[in-house]
Design an enzyme around this catalytic site. Structure first.
Site, mmCIF file in Angstrom:
data_model
loop_
_atom_site.group_PDB
_atom_site.id
_atom_site.type_symbol
_atom_site.label_atom_id
_atom_site.label_comp_id
_atom_site.label_asym_id
_atom_site.label_seq_id
_atom_site.Cartn_x
_atom_site.Cartn_y
_atom_site.Cartn_z
ATOM 1 N N TYR A 86 -18.612 -38.658 -0.320
ATOM 2 C CA TYR A 86 -17.923 -37.528 0.794
ATOM 3 C C TYR A 86 -18.564 -37.526 1.944
ATOM 4 C CZ TYR A 86 -14.984 -33.405 1.709
ATOM 5 O OH TYR A 86 -14.122 -32.524 2.426
ATOM 6 N N SER A 194 -3.304 -29.135 -8.271
ATOM 7 C CA SER A 194 -4.588 -28.723 -7.774
ATOM 8 C C SER A 194 -4.497 -27.459 -7.120
ATOM 9 C CB SER A 194 -4.753 -29.859 -6.730
ATOM 10 O OG SER A 194 -3.968 -29.401 -5.537
ATOM 11 N N GLY A 289 -6.317 -35.125 1.500
ATOM 12 C CA GLY A 289 -7.108 -35.406 0.511
ATOM 13 C C GLY A 289 -6.677 -36.908 -0.091
#
Length: 381
Positions: A86, A194, A289
């Protein structure tokens, strides 16, 4: 690797002290009080994470408060951060001359001590942290008051409070920042199951917006579709439906008077490219994302002939660009929406009698999560 010190509640003392103001761990004999989830190198969370004890904190500086975390979720981005994939830096502190990282970016806490110059906060206030990657997988921390976001005193469960700082604001801001949507307009999204996707469905439904949602094919698909429909989804499809030419015809019929002008993407890859064919002219594609770990590829013709605009969205950037008052107003707005709690499990490590036992339970949980455990896990230390 940082050598683990055996620390038990049954022992009278430990040799760990966390000095947050100095961003350092130091050693001094004192009685056990607190714990944190730390790591010294990136890798598989089930291998590199451990629970570490530390002593009571000193009183906060004049511009700061001491907070106690009650629940801190484990988010996908937290796992990615521990894995080292990340693109941000975790909270880093010094312990016995070595640097350790403290996991966690989100959690609900209570103010337990207030610096002499702090205004607008008092003991007992429920808060979340607006400072990215603060290290919320810990029991107590000291933080500057300017980085605290006070929550409304009512209308918010502890679980919703612990998960309010990232996903619901991401959904809310993406629905409001790029296109001026009116009742009856349509929103297209992938990753609909999600946490952000479910928040998008609920917020959109409360605004009278319609949603077309895509999810992965799975054994319990019917239950998932029923669950998302109950939240307010208008249509739910798997990505396999994108290969069916009749889908585009149906979408065109549904949206004939309101072409789709907003698409939200957290997946990327070829399925996302195929979804853009469902958009109308002058649409906006917002990516927050890349769950497929595949690049986002868009045909040039979409930009030329449909005038597509592509954006990236990161909630942390929003917090960096807005004042404490604006952050608290957003929290009040999210609270008033009364979103459904995510399906969850609480991992309570506070009763474990040693750091070793707590670490073992923590690592076992990460193994289950890696195997596809679907619930949101919230830590209590």
């Amino acid at each position: 690797m940082l050598r683990q010190t055996a620390t038990r509640l049954t022992r009278p003392c430990t040799q760990l002290r966390l000095l947050i103001r100095a961003n350092a761990f130091s050693t001094s004999p004192a009685c056990f009080a607190n714990r944190a989830v730390v790591y010294t190198e990136t890798g598989n969370p089930a291998d590199v994470l451990r629970v570490q004890s530390y002593d009571p904190l000193p009183p906060p500086p004049s511009d700061s408060v001491t907070i106690r975390f009650h629940l801190s979720p484990i988010n996908p981005s937290d796992i990615n951060l521990v894995q080292g994939v990340y693109p941000v830096k975790p909270a880093q502190l010094e312990f016995s001359g070595q640097q350790v990282f403290v996991g966690g970016n989100e959690g609900v806490a209570e103010v337990v001590d207030v610096g002499t110059a702090v205004q607008g906060l008092r003991k007992g206030d429920r808060i979340v942290v607006g400072k990215p990657q603060f290290g919320t997988w810990s029991s107590h921390r000291v933080i500057q008051a300017q980085d605290v976001i006070k929550l409304p005193s009512r209308g918010l469960s502890d679980v919703n409070a612990a998960t309010i700082i990232v996903n619901p604001p991401t959904a809310y801001n993406m629905l409001h920042s790029f296109v001026e949507l009116k009742e009856g307009d349509w929103v297209l999204q992938n990753g609909a199951n999600s946490a952000v996707g479910q928040a998008v469905i609920q917020i959109a439904a409360r605004k009278g917006l319609k949603t077309i949602n895509f999810v992965r094919k799975r054994p319990d698909l019917d239950n998932l579709i029923a669950s998302l429909t109950e939240l307010g989804a208008t249509h739910v499809f798997t990505y396999d439906a994108l290969a069916d030419k009749s889908l585009a015809k149906h979408v065109k019929q549904w949206t004939s008077d309101r072409p789709i002008r907003l698409m939200l993407n957290c997946v990327g890859g070829k399925d996302t490219t195929a979804m853009t064919r469902l958009l109308g002219d002058n649409a906006h594609l917002v990516s927050y994302g890349a769950m497929s770990k595949q690049p986002l590829s868009l045909p040039t013709s979409t930009f030329i002939f449909k005038n597509l605009t592509a954006h990236g969205y990161w909630q942390n950037r929003w917090y960096n660009e807005h004042s404490r008052q604006e952050r608290e107003e957003l929290m009040r707005t999210i609270t008033d929406l009364k979103l459904k709690e995510p399906e969850h499990e609480i991992l309570d490590l506070s009763s474990e009698t040693s750091d070793e036992a707590a670490t073992q339970r923590l690592r076992e949980t990460f193994v289950r999560m890696e195997q596809g455990f679907g619930k949101k896990v919230l830590l209590r230390l």
